[in-house]
Design a protein around this motif. Structure first.
Motif, PDB file in Angstrom:
ATOM      1  N   VAL A  89       7.752  -5.128   2.605  1.00 18.11           N
ATOM      2  CA  VAL A  89       7.604  -3.896   1.829  1.00 18.11           C
ATOM      3  C   VAL A  89       8.247  -4.068   0.451  1.00 18.11           C
ATOM      4  O   VAL A  89       7.663  -3.698  -0.581  1.00 18.11           O
ATOM      5  N   PHE A 138      10.355   3.165   4.879  1.00 17.94           N
ATOM      6  CA  PHE A 138       8.910   3.209   5.079  1.00 17.94           C
ATOM      7  C   PHE A 138       8.301   4.565   4.713  1.00 17.94           C
ATOM      8  O   PHE A 138       7.152   4.837   5.031  1.00 17.94           O
ATOM      9  N   LYS A 173       0.639   5.268  -1.629  1.00 14.54           N
ATOM     10  CA  LYS A 173       1.512   4.583  -0.678  1.00 14.54           C
ATOM     11  C   LYS A 173       1.207   3.091  -0.602  1.00 14.54           C
ATOM     12  O   LYS A 173       0.062   2.668  -0.750  1.00 14.54           O
ATOM     13  N   LEU A 174       2.263   2.329  -0.369  1.00 13.67           N
ATOM     14  CA  LEU A 174       2.067   0.920  -0.050  1.00 13.67           C
ATOM     15  C   LEU A 174       1.380   0.832   1.307  1.00 13.67           C
ATOM     16  O   LEU A 174       1.605   1.660   2.189  1.00 13.67           O
ATOM     17  N   ARG A 175       0.580  -0.194   1.479  1.00 12.95           N
ATOM     18  CA  ARG A 175      -0.142  -0.377   2.732  1.00 12.95           C
ATOM     19  C   ARG A 175       0.180  -1.761   3.301  1.00 12.95           C
ATOM     20  O   ARG A 175      -0.022  -2.773   2.628  1.00 12.95           O
ATOM     21  N   ILE A 176       0.670  -1.765   4.528  1.00 15.21           N
ATOM     22  CA  ILE A 176       1.014  -3.010   5.215  1.00 15.21           C
ATOM     23  C   ILE A 176       0.168  -3.107   6.481  1.00 15.21           C
ATOM     24  O   ILE A 176       0.063  -2.136   7.243  1.00 15.21           O
ATOM     25  N   ASP A 193      -1.591  -4.006   0.926  1.00 15.40           N
ATOM     26  CA  ASP A 193      -0.891  -4.738  -0.125  1.00 15.40           C
ATOM     27  C   ASP A 193      -0.294  -6.022   0.427  1.00 15.40           C
ATOM     28  O   ASP A 193      -0.108  -6.990  -0.311  1.00 15.40           O
ATOM     29  N   ASP A 224       7.244   5.683   1.951  1.00 15.95           N
ATOM     30  CA  ASP A 224       6.081   5.570   1.058  1.00 15.95           C
ATOM     31  C   ASP A 224       5.151   4.448   1.512  1.00 15.95           C
ATOM     32  O   ASP A 224       4.428   3.868   0.710  1.00 15.95           O
ATOM     33  N   VAL A 225       5.159   4.160   2.821  1.00 14.29           N
ATOM     34  CA  VAL A 225       4.401   3.031   3.354  1.00 14.29           C
ATOM     35  C   VAL A 225       3.463   3.503   4.463  1.00 14.29           C
ATOM     36  O   VAL A 225       3.865   4.261   5.347  1.00 14.29           O
ATOM     37  N   THR A 226       2.240   3.052   4.403  1.00 14.28           N
ATOM     38  CA  THR A 226       1.297   3.244   5.503  1.00 14.28           C
ATOM     39  C   THR A 226       1.191   1.922   6.263  1.00 14.28           C
ATOM     40  O   THR A 226       0.857   0.891   5.667  1.00 14.28           O
ATOM     41  N   ILE A 227       1.507   1.970   7.552  1.00 12.97           N
ATOM     42  CA  ILE A 227       1.481   0.755   8.375  1.00 12.97           C
ATOM     43  C   ILE A 227       0.289   0.821   9.321  1.00 12.97           C
ATOM     44  O   ILE A 227       0.184   1.738  10.138  1.00 12.97           O
ATOM     45  N   ARG A 265       6.247  -3.987  -3.016  1.00 13.65           N
ATOM     46  CA  ARG A 265       6.611  -2.993  -4.029  1.00 13.65           C
ATOM     47  C   ARG A 265       6.901  -3.677  -5.373  1.00 13.65           C
ATOM     48  O   ARG A 265       6.480  -3.198  -6.435  1.00 13.65           O
TER      49      ARG A 265
END
Length: 219
Positions: free
Chosen positions: A206, A38, A4-7, A69, A40-43, A210
């Protein structure tokens, strides 16, 4: 790179002259957003005490824990009635105003013999994303000389040292009172309007993160 993307979202606590900092409810609302964009995103989120020591200590800690990221930071600019997308961090620290721990800087600069550091061209895309929500958003070359600018400087240092691929700092204004609906011509932005703009900024970050994963910068 997979996973996962991480923000990481950050705000600030209260400080002298601002017993209420609206970045706290803004970051809380944004961290709770659930959107298909979101999936595939961990916030992650973090609120910094408004002290130089806290930024120096906690920023490396939270970056090591969240491994973001992209880093999207918010701060309060009480005298500005619009959203400010900061484009750079200045090598400047105020010696006049103490932080929340009553500590004053002993020098006017953050680093010796250094110019301002730029966040990068992605700030133009963030500005466009915010404006598309209808909010009054403007580009800024002056993040001040207090903790917002200081955090911006330290964040860009981490980006350059191989930390988050992207970082951005957004100054928000004082908000209209809780529950108020802004009438046409009213001076203050509401929290709901700010959340809408913040969501647009988050979606753009995001997308940028990505893209950076697929096409990393050439060295």
């Amino acid at each position: 790179m997979s996973g996962k993307l991480r923000i990481l979202l950050t705000g600030f606590g209260s400080f002298p002259g601002a017993p209420y900092n609206p970045t706290q409810p803004l970051v809380a609302r944004l961290a709770q957003l659930r959107r298909p964009a979101f999936d595939d995103v961990t916030i992650a989120s973090h609120i910094f005490p408004v002290t130089y020591a806290a930024v120096d200590r906690q920023l490396p800690e939270v970056l090591a824990k969240a491994r973001p990221d992209a880093l999207l930071m918010f701060g309060l600019a009480a005298r500005t009635p619009y959203l400010r997308i900061e484009t750079r961090a200045r090598n400047a620290v105020t010696m006049l105003w103490p932080d929340a721990a009553n500590t004053r800087s002993s020098k006017r600069g953050i680093a010796a013999n250094a110019d301002a550091m730029m966040f990068g061209p992605h700030t133009a895309r963030l500005l466009r994303a915010a404006r598309l929500t209808g909010i009054d958003a403007r580009s800024s070359r002056d993040a001040g000389a207090y903790l917002c600018n200081y955090l911006s400087w330290r964040a860009i240092e981490h980006v350059r040292d191989g930390g988050p691929g992207l970082a951005a700092f957004i100054h928000i204004p004082l908000l209209a009172r809780s529950g108020a609906v802004r009438r046409k011509g009213a001076p203050r932005i509401t929290l709901d309007e700010l959340v809408d703009a913040g969501e647009a900024l988050l979606v753009e970050m995001v997308a940028l993160a990505r893209k950076a994963r697929v096409s990393p910068p050439r060295g």
